[in-house]
Write an enzyme that holds these catalytic residues in place. Structure first.
Site, short mmCIF file in Angstrom:
data_model
loop_
_atom_site.label_atom_id
_atom_site.label_comp_id
_atom_site.label_asym_id
_atom_site.label_seq_id
_atom_site.Cartn_x
_atom_site.Cartn_y
_atom_site.Cartn_z
N ARG A 87 18.04 -50.68 -2.55
CA ARG A 87 17.25 -50.84 -1.33
C ARG A 87 17.95 -51.84 -0.41
O ARG A 87 18.44 -52.86 -0.85
CB ARG A 87 15.84 -51.36 -1.65
CG ARG A 87 14.84 -50.27 -1.98
CD ARG A 87 13.45 -50.81 -2.18
NE ARG A 87 13.39 -51.77 -3.26
CZ ARG A 87 13.38 -53.08 -3.13
NH1 ARG A 87 13.34 -53.63 -1.91
NH2 ARG A 87 13.35 -53.86 -4.17
N TYR A 215 19.47 -43.47 -0.73
CA TYR A 215 19.03 -44.14 -1.96
C TYR A 215 17.51 -44.22 -2.09
O TYR A 215 16.81 -44.55 -1.11
CB TYR A 215 19.61 -45.57 -2.02
CG TYR A 215 19.00 -46.34 -3.16
CD1 TYR A 215 19.46 -46.16 -4.47
CD2 TYR A 215 17.90 -47.18 -2.97
CE1 TYR A 215 18.85 -46.80 -5.53
CE2 TYR A 215 17.29 -47.83 -4.03
CZ TYR A 215 17.77 -47.63 -5.31
OH TYR A 215 17.15 -48.26 -6.35
N LYS A 224 8.23 -46.31 -1.58
CA LYS A 224 7.98 -47.65 -1.05
C LYS A 224 7.50 -47.60 0.40
O LYS A 224 6.66 -48.41 0.82
CB LYS A 224 9.24 -48.52 -1.18
CG LYS A 224 9.66 -48.79 -2.64
CD LYS A 224 8.50 -49.30 -3.43
CE LYS A 224 8.73 -49.88 -4.81
NZ LYS A 224 9.78 -49.58 -5.67
N HIS A 244 2.48 -53.07 -5.90
CA HIS A 244 3.69 -52.76 -6.67
C HIS A 244 3.40 -53.02 -8.15
O HIS A 244 3.85 -53.99 -8.73
CB HIS A 244 4.83 -53.68 -6.18
CG HIS A 244 6.20 -53.29 -6.64
ND1 HIS A 244 7.23 -54.19 -6.67
CD2 HIS A 244 6.72 -52.12 -7.07
CE1 HIS A 244 8.33 -53.58 -7.10
NE2 HIS A 244 8.04 -52.33 -7.36
N SER A 266 10.94 -55.91 -8.56
CA SER A 266 11.88 -54.83 -8.87
C SER A 266 12.80 -55.24 -10.02
O SER A 266 13.32 -56.36 -10.05
CB SER A 266 12.71 -54.50 -7.64
OG SER A 266 11.85 -54.10 -6.59
N CYS A 268 12.12 -55.94 -13.08
CA CYS A 268 11.60 -57.03 -13.93
C CYS A 268 10.67 -56.51 -15.02
O CYS A 268 9.89 -57.29 -15.58
CB CYS A 268 10.91 -58.08 -13.07
SG CYS A 268 12.07 -59.00 -12.05
N ASP A 295 5.05 -47.94 -11.23
CA ASP A 295 5.61 -48.64 -10.07
C ASP A 295 4.58 -48.95 -8.98
O ASP A 295 4.66 -49.99 -8.36
CB ASP A 295 6.75 -47.81 -9.46
CG ASP A 295 7.68 -48.63 -8.57
OD1 ASP A 295 8.15 -49.70 -9.01
OD2 ASP A 295 7.93 -48.21 -7.43
N ARG A 388 20.00 -45.23 -11.91
CA ARG A 388 18.58 -44.89 -12.07
C ARG A 388 18.39 -43.45 -12.53
O ARG A 388 19.25 -42.60 -12.34
CB ARG A 388 17.86 -45.07 -10.73
CG ARG A 388 17.84 -46.53 -10.27
CD ARG A 388 16.49 -46.95 -9.80
NE ARG A 388 16.44 -48.38 -9.57
CZ ARG A 388 15.34 -49.10 -9.72
NH1 ARG A 388 14.21 -48.55 -10.08
NH2 ARG A 388 15.36 -50.41 -9.49
N ARG A 419 10.83 -62.97 -13.33
CA ARG A 419 11.99 -63.17 -14.18
C ARG A 419 12.42 -64.61 -14.00
O ARG A 419 13.00 -64.98 -12.98
CB ARG A 419 13.07 -62.20 -13.71
CG ARG A 419 14.36 -62.18 -14.48
CD ARG A 419 15.34 -61.21 -13.84
NE ARG A 419 15.04 -59.83 -14.18
CZ ARG A 419 15.55 -59.18 -15.23
NH1 ARG A 419 16.40 -59.80 -16.02
NH2 ARG A 419 15.23 -57.92 -15.47
P1 GTP Z 1 11.77 -51.21 -10.59
O1 GTP Z 1 11.90 -49.76 -10.93
O2 GTP Z 1 12.96 -51.72 -9.84
O3 GTP Z 1 10.51 -51.53 -9.87
O4 GTP Z 1 11.88 -52.03 -11.97
P2 GTP Z 1 10.85 -52.27 -13.18
O5 GTP Z 1 9.97 -53.41 -12.85
O6 GTP Z 1 10.22 -51.00 -13.57
O7 GTP Z 1 11.83 -52.79 -14.36
P3 GTP Z 1 12.31 -52.07 -15.71
O8 GTP Z 1 11.19 -51.83 -16.67
O9 GTP Z 1 13.13 -50.89 -15.35
O10 GTP Z 1 13.23 -53.20 -16.34
C1 GTP Z 1 14.33 -53.73 -15.67
C2 GTP Z 1 15.26 -54.41 -16.63
O11 GTP Z 1 14.57 -55.45 -17.34
C3 GTP Z 1 15.86 -53.48 -17.67
O12 GTP Z 1 17.22 -53.76 -17.83
C4 GTP Z 1 15.10 -53.81 -18.92
O13 GTP Z 1 15.84 -53.56 -20.09
C5 GTP Z 1 14.75 -55.29 -18.74
N1 GTP Z 1 13.47 -55.63 -19.42
C6 GTP Z 1 12.30 -54.95 -19.32
N2 GTP Z 1 11.34 -55.50 -20.11
C7 GTP Z 1 11.91 -56.55 -20.72
C8 GTP Z 1 11.43 -57.53 -21.68
O14 GTP Z 1 10.28 -57.54 -22.11
N3 GTP Z 1 12.32 -58.48 -22.07
C9 GTP Z 1 13.61 -58.51 -21.60
N4 GTP Z 1 14.42 -59.46 -22.05
N5 GTP Z 1 14.11 -57.59 -20.72
C10 GTP Z 1 13.27 -56.64 -20.28
C1 SPV Z 2 12.21 -51.03 -6.70
O1 SPV Z 2 13.25 -51.49 -6.19
O2 SPV Z 2 11.17 -51.71 -6.82
C2 SPV Z 2 12.20 -49.65 -7.23
C3 SPV Z 2 13.30 -48.76 -6.87
O3 SPV Z 2 11.23 -49.25 -7.86
S1 SPV Z 2 13.11 -48.19 -5.24
O4 SPV Z 2 12.48 -46.88 -5.29
O5 SPV Z 2 14.42 -48.07 -4.68
O6 SPV Z 2 12.28 -49.08 -4.48
MN MN Z 3 9.65 -50.80 -8.03
#
Ligand code: GTP
Ligand code: SPV
Ligand code: MN
Length: 602
Positions: A87, A215, A224, A244, A266, A268, A295, A388, A419
């Protein structure tokens, strides 16, 4: 799929337009086509045959590389432009007549000026290209919050992705009927150059114009742009919320089923938390988690019960691949085993894919995300850190049965989390709604690869919504405080941090499936069945209140991870000034009260 050639007929009277009964939509398509001058206009009607055809065309055009059909049936690799991998927050604008509506946290362009600039960019931009017309519904059909959008785009990748992420096609035209009420989503990848990239939102016109990026969040405009930025503004005006947040169901051994939502910035952990598989010992006892969404949550208060309810407006997942494996997220691995688009991962010689973290041992050779030969010692990553997947939610083996229910699910608890390597404990419960809103609003998190820019810097990310609030952040926070008044039984609000590190830099908390141990306490607290101790920051579990059985982490280590250092907390309160100063006159008074209470406890 109905195609209309513009080079032959050219007068806009082709059969494609006749199949669109809605005159407002027809007129808009004609206007936009006159501006963009595509060679062809294609109406997407949805369905399996059309999906195959989109991918067939995509393979022919070099947009998609078919993957090994035995290992990954109906899966494709897409390589994006290397300058277009996340993004672009600096290219994202809220466009309104006055700056005040956009507020201090958004980039702003006066709307008339924005339209003029954008018309210049869109002018003839689709010459030689096809314009796809993608009608879609966000939300289960028949839900009070569901709404229709129509995206016009010159990207096959976007068309195929929107088909996965939304209820796309004839279903949307049927819901739309003959009303003019749909979100107008105009999109062109242009030449993908970051200097000519504009993602412009017009909340007063229910319109998005996005130019210069293919993207995810910049280009799949239902997500979004419409699902959060425009929807958050509509929610503010109409008394509901677009957040979110993931939504998941948890069944306890006693059979009680509750739903929670969680807002993490994002990359996290939302997708991971939404697909949580409890460890064996918990599964045996009968714990089960199901996914409603990963999401976005649209939330409203049911006037009959006074409870907050949620729907997931999407039908697919646009999830992070880096770090995703059979160990960390087996549900995601199963979800992406077929009918999935992989973006910016490495290609293996046998037509399989790989990314950092998929397996402990990297493959001996691969083609990297940019199409170059790669080996483990080539000194660079094989996949982009923000690589992704785009996968249909119905692939998810733990999909909650209520995902398509127009009435949504009731929300028992709201969890905020960031985070944070230091300072912030694994878990605390906020004292009440107002303090919970304050905790969410002052959320800090380290930046990630999901957005372009520096990674690992702590910034304030209120409600994990900083990049997604489509209007004045001060009004947004006031709206959150006011929502309490509509509820007779508000969800309890919690704060988590899975990312605290020890002095050697290792994560203290094991995370992933083990997060159920924290969730257990959260649900028990929400149902009035668990103890807590009052601390500066909020209520915390006593050591015995969290089940650590079977973990390497002992009680003392958990207590260390929960420790709140008064000096570090003072520094944290100072860091919050970053947000408070920016907000200045817009800061709701409840925020100031809550902060003063915290300072006085300190
Ligand atoms: P967006 O799609 O960007 O909104 O991200 P998201 O909030 O859905 O994050 P996602 O679950 O894809 O996790 C992002 C990263 O954090 C990945 O590399 C995961 O492996 C890592 N992660 C997720 N949960 C945990 C956790 O409980 N502990 C740790 N150490 N890492 C984690
Ligand atoms: C984020 O960045 O929070 C995502 C990926 O879930 S995007 O669709 O690019 O926003
Ligand atoms: Mn997201």
């Amino acid at each position: 799929m109905i195609t209309m050639s513009m080079t032959e007929a050219g007068d806009g009277s082709g059969c494609m337009l006749e199949s669109i009964a809605n005159l407002h939509l027809r007129m808009w398509i004609v206007q936009m086509a006159a501006m963009c001058r595509p060679d062809r206009v294609v109406l997407c009607q949805g369905g399996a045959a059309e999906r195959s055809e989109l991918f067939r065309q995509g393979v022919e055009a070099g947009v998609f590389i078919p993957l090994n059909p035995d290992k990954l049936p109906h899966c494709y690799l897409h390589r994006s432009n290397p300058d277009d991998v996340a993004r672009s927050e600096s290219s994202t604008f809220i466009c309104t007549p006055a700056r005040a509506i956009a507020g201090p946290s958004n980039n702003w362009i006066e709307s008339k000026i924005a339209y003029t600039q954008l018309r210049g960019l869109f002018n003839h931009c689709m010459a030689g290209r096809t314009m796809y017309v993608l009608p879609f519904v966000m939300g289960p059909v028949g839900s009070r919050l569901s709404r229709v959008g129509v995206q016009l785009t010159d990207s096959l990748y976007v068309a195929a992705s929107m088909d996965i992420m939304t209820r796309m096609g004839d279903v949307a035209l049927k819901v739309l009927a003959d009303t003019p009420e749909f979100t107008r989503c105009m999109h062109s990848v242009g030449d993908c150059s970051p200097e000519r990239r504009y993602i412009c939102h017009f909340p007063l016109d229910n319109t998005v114009w996005s130019f210069g990026s293919g993207y995810g969040g910049n280009a799949l405009l239902g997500k979004k742009c419409m699902g959060l930025r425009l929807a958050s503004y509509q929610g503010f005006q109409e008394g509901w919320m677009a957040e979110h947040m993931l939504i998941s169901g948890v069944r306890e051994p006693n059979g009680q089923k509750s739903y929670i939502t969680a807002a993490f910035p994002s990359a996290c952990g939302k997708t991971n938390f939404a697909m949580l598989i409890p460890p064996e010992s918990y599964r045996q006892k009968g714990w089960q988690v199901t996914t409603v969404g990963d999401d976005i949550a649209w939330l409203w208060v049911d006037p009959k019960s006074g409870k907050l309810r949620a729907i997931n407006p999407e039908t697919g997942y646009f999830g992070v691949l880096s770090g995703t494996s059979e160990m960390t997220n087996p549900i995601a691995m199963q979800t992406i085993s077929n009918n999935t688009i992989y973006t910016n991962v490495a290609l293996l010689p046998d037509g399989d894919v790989w990314w950092e973290g998929k397996t402990a041992v990297p493959p001996p050779t691969a083609i990297d995300w940019q199409g170059n030969a790669w080996t483990p010692d080539s000194g660079r990553k094989a996949a982009h850190p923000n690589s992704r997947f785009t996968a249909p939610m119905h692939n998810n083996p733990i999909l909650d049965p209520s995902v398509d229910d127009p009435e949504g699910v009731p929300v028992t608890a709201i969890i905020f989390g960031g985070r944070r390597a230091a300072t912030i404990p694994i878990i605390y419960q906020t004292f009440n709604w107002s303090y919970g809103v304050y905790a969410g609003a002052s959320l800090g998190s380290e930046t990630t690869a999901a957005a372009t820019g520096k990674v690992g810097v702590v910034r304030r990310d209120p409600m994990a919504m900083l990049p997604f609030i489509g209007y004045n952040i001060g009004d947004y926070l006031v709206h959150w405080f006011r929502m309490r008044g509509k509820m007779s039984d508000p969800p309890r609000i919690y704060h988590v941090n899975w990312f605290r590190r020890d002095e050697r830099g290792n994560f203290i908390w094991p995370g992933f499936g083990e997060n159920i141990r924290i969730l257990e306490w959260i649900l028990k607290r929400s149902h009035g069945k668990a103890y807590a101790v009052e601390t500066l920051l909020g209520w915390m579990p006593r050591p015995d209140d969290i089940n650590l059985e079977g973990l390497k982490l002992d009680t003392q280590a958990f207590l260390d991870a929960q420790r709140v250092d008064a000096d570090a907390l003072k520094a944290e309160l100072l860091a919050e000034e970053e947000l408070f100063l920016k907000l200045a006159g817009e800061l709701p008074k409840e925020m100031i009260f809550m902060r003063e209470l915290l300072i006085s406890r300190l």
